[in-house]
Motif scaffolding. Sequence first.
Motif, PDB file in Angstrom:
ATOM      1  N   ALA A  22      30.007  35.329  34.083  1.00 35.95           N
ATOM      2  CA  ALA A  22      30.693  36.241  33.108  1.00 35.95           C
ATOM      3  C   ALA A  22      29.588  37.193  32.439  1.00 35.95           C
ATOM      4  N   VAL A  23      28.898  36.473  31.858  1.00 40.14           N
ATOM      5  CA  VAL A  23      27.572  37.271  31.413  1.00 40.14           C
ATOM      6  C   VAL A  23      27.061  38.411  32.259  1.00 40.14           C
ATOM      7  N   ALA A  24      26.924  38.259  33.420  1.00 44.25           N
ATOM      8  CA  ALA A  24      26.604  39.338  34.474  1.00 44.25           C
ATOM      9  C   ALA A  24      27.616  40.358  34.659  1.00 44.25           C
ATOM     10  N   TYR A  25      28.660  40.094  34.602  1.00 44.34           N
ATOM     11  CA  TYR A  25      30.121  41.109  34.883  1.00 44.34           C
ATOM     12  C   TYR A  25      29.810  41.862  33.428  1.00 44.34           C
ATOM     13  N   VAL A  26      29.701  41.360  32.181  1.00 46.17           N
ATOM     14  CA  VAL A  26      29.677  42.164  30.770  1.00 46.17           C
ATOM     15  C   VAL A  26      28.588  42.987  31.042  1.00 46.17           C
ATOM     16  N   LEU A  27      27.408  42.397  31.223  1.00 42.09           N
ATOM     17  CA  LEU A  27      26.181  42.940  31.279  1.00 42.09           C
ATOM     18  C   LEU A  27      26.171  44.428  32.298  1.00 42.09           C
ATOM     19  N   GLY A  28      26.865  43.958  33.560  1.00 36.39           N
ATOM     20  CA  GLY A  28      26.901  45.101  34.734  1.00 36.39           C
ATOM     21  C   GLY A  28      27.674  46.093  34.012  1.00 36.39           C
ATOM     22  N   TYR A  29      28.824  45.988  33.391  1.00 30.11           N
ATOM     23  CA  TYR A  29      29.835  46.920  32.601  1.00 30.11           C
ATOM     24  C   TYR A  29      28.896  47.520  31.550  1.00 30.11           C
ATOM     25  N   LEU A  30      28.089  46.925  30.663  1.00 30.96           N
ATOM     26  CA  LEU A  30      27.470  47.770  29.810  1.00 30.96           C
ATOM     27  C   LEU A  30      26.451  48.548  30.227  1.00 30.96           C
ATOM     28  N   LEU A  31      25.728  48.078  31.316  1.00 34.43           N
ATOM     29  CA  LEU A  31      24.606  49.199  32.006  1.00 34.43           C
ATOM     30  C   LEU A  31      25.623  50.304  32.467  1.00 34.43           C
ATOM     31  N   VAL A 131      26.830  32.190  40.297  1.00 29.45           N
ATOM     32  CA  VAL A 131      27.350  32.973  39.456  1.00 29.45           C
ATOM     33  C   VAL A 131      28.974  33.675  39.793  1.00 29.45           C
ATOM     34  N   VAL A 132      29.291  33.538  41.140  1.00 31.90           N
ATOM     35  CA  VAL A 132      30.461  34.016  41.540  1.00 31.90           C
ATOM     36  C   VAL A 132      31.667  33.143  41.008  1.00 31.90           C
ATOM     37  N   VAL A 133      31.459  32.021  40.213  1.00 35.46           N
ATOM     38  CA  VAL A 133      32.410  31.135  39.525  1.00 35.46           C
ATOM     39  C   VAL A 133      33.043  31.967  38.447  1.00 35.46           C
ATOM     40  N   GLY A 134      32.117  32.597  37.617  1.00 37.00           N
ATOM     41  CA  GLY A 134      32.349  33.509  36.518  1.00 37.00           C
ATOM     42  C   GLY A 134      32.733  34.943  36.632  1.00 37.00           C
ATOM     43  N   TYR A 135      32.112  35.466  37.970  1.00 43.50           N
ATOM     44  CA  TYR A 135      32.284  36.733  38.194  1.00 43.50           C
ATOM     45  C   TYR A 135      33.454  37.122  38.685  1.00 43.50           C
ATOM     46  N   LEU A 136      33.820  36.478  39.481  1.00 50.04           N
ATOM     47  CA  LEU A 136      35.236  36.715  40.352  1.00 50.04           C
ATOM     48  C   LEU A 136      36.395  36.920  39.641  1.00 50.04           C
ATOM     49  N   PRO A 137      36.793  35.951  38.669  1.00 47.80           N
ATOM     50  CA  PRO A 137      37.929  36.223  37.925  1.00 47.80           C
ATOM     51  C   PRO A 137      37.866  37.421  36.994  1.00 47.80           C
ATOM     52  N   LEU A 138      36.541  37.699  36.481  1.00 46.49           N
ATOM     53  CA  LEU A 138      36.625  38.816  35.861  1.00 46.49           C
ATOM     54  C   LEU A 138      36.762  40.136  36.323  1.00 46.49           C
ATOM     55  N   ALA A 139      36.141  40.159  37.824  1.00 45.74           N
ATOM     56  CA  ALA A 139      36.517  41.198  38.605  1.00 45.74           C
ATOM     57  C   ALA A 139      37.806  41.538  39.111  1.00 45.74           C
ATOM     58  N   VAL A 140      38.582  40.625  39.140  1.00 44.31           N
ATOM     59  CA  VAL A 140      40.026  40.699  39.453  1.00 44.31           C
ATOM     60  C   VAL A 140      40.681  41.128  38.258  1.00 44.31           C
ATOM     61  N   ALA A 175      33.751  43.304  44.961  1.00 35.45           N
ATOM     62  CA  ALA A 175      33.082  42.876  43.855  1.00 35.45           C
ATOM     63  C   ALA A 175      33.285  41.638  43.056  1.00 35.45           C
ATOM     64  N   GLY A 176      34.038  40.972  43.495  1.00 40.51           N
ATOM     65  CA  GLY A 176      34.315  39.718  43.077  1.00 40.51           C
ATOM     66  C   GLY A 176      33.625  38.605  43.862  1.00 40.51           C
ATOM     67  N   LEU A 177      33.601  38.746  45.168  1.00 36.43           N
ATOM     68  CA  LEU A 177      32.936  37.674  45.995  1.00 36.43           C
ATOM     69  C   LEU A 177      31.749  38.041  46.631  1.00 36.43           C
ATOM     70  N   ALA A 178      31.547  39.240  47.403  1.00 40.83           N
ATOM     71  CA  ALA A 178      30.606  39.532  47.992  1.00 40.83           C
ATOM     72  C   ALA A 178      29.186  39.650  47.269  1.00 40.83           C
ATOM     73  N   TYR A 179      29.265  40.791  46.185  1.00 42.13           N
ATOM     74  CA  TYR A 179      28.170  41.008  45.284  1.00 42.13           C
ATOM     75  C   TYR A 179      27.578  39.714  44.757  1.00 42.13           C
ATOM     76  N   PRO A 180      28.436  38.950  43.875  1.00 44.76           N
ATOM     77  CA  PRO A 180      27.733  37.742  43.524  1.00 44.76           C
ATOM     78  C   PRO A 180      27.336  36.626  44.252  1.00 44.76           C
ATOM     79  N   LEU A 181      28.055  36.481  45.534  1.00 47.10           N
ATOM     80  CA  LEU A 181      27.361  35.653  46.626  1.00 47.10           C
ATOM     81  C   LEU A 181      25.941  36.183  47.002  1.00 47.10           C
TER      82      LEU A 181
END
Length: 194
Positions: A22-31, A131-140, A175-181
């Motif tokens: 989840a932190v990675a998703y938010v950080l990516g958005y902020l970047l 990290v996919v565990v937190g990134y995937l739901p936020l990507a959706v 975005a939700g699966l391939a990138y974080p995996l």
Amino acid sequence: MAPSDRLPLNAQVLGRGALLGAVAYVLGYLLTFLVVSASGGGSTGDSPVPGWTVVGWYFYNGHFVNLDVSGELAGLAASDLSSLVAASDSATVQLVYLAPVVALLVAAVLLYRQLGPLPEPRDAALAGALVVVGYLPLAVVGALATAYTGSISVLGFQVGSVTVQPQLLPAVVLAGLAYPLVVGALGGLGASRL
């Protein structure tokens, strides 16, 4: 290898993966916001589209997720807006492609450091990929939240409507699966080598 050296997949480990994903998703958005702002893009001017939504479109384009555009927007065909990043001639905007990669690498390295050391490369890669565990739901959720539907007016008369949103299936798969995996696994492997 002793069983205690293996990565345990328990609630605590998955929770750390969810948090850092989840932190990675938010950080990516902020970047992405910083890059788009530095390039002068993302401004909606007189448009009713919120700026955070436009930055979200760039963020998904940074994962190679195109936008679905239906209707007509300022005389542009839908294909002109399928990727704001690809359509831009700004070298700064092209840095958006790095935003999710950098954010996911940082999160994967931090996760590995919390869970490691893990002597087996397979376990190091798995640790980073969690990290996919937190990134995937936020990507959706993010793909759904950045959908925009509005009307087009000319001289005060409504002449049509437009809908713009990230393509949902690619948002989930890329975005939700391939990138974080993939990036997460590489981050975990890289951290194990340091």
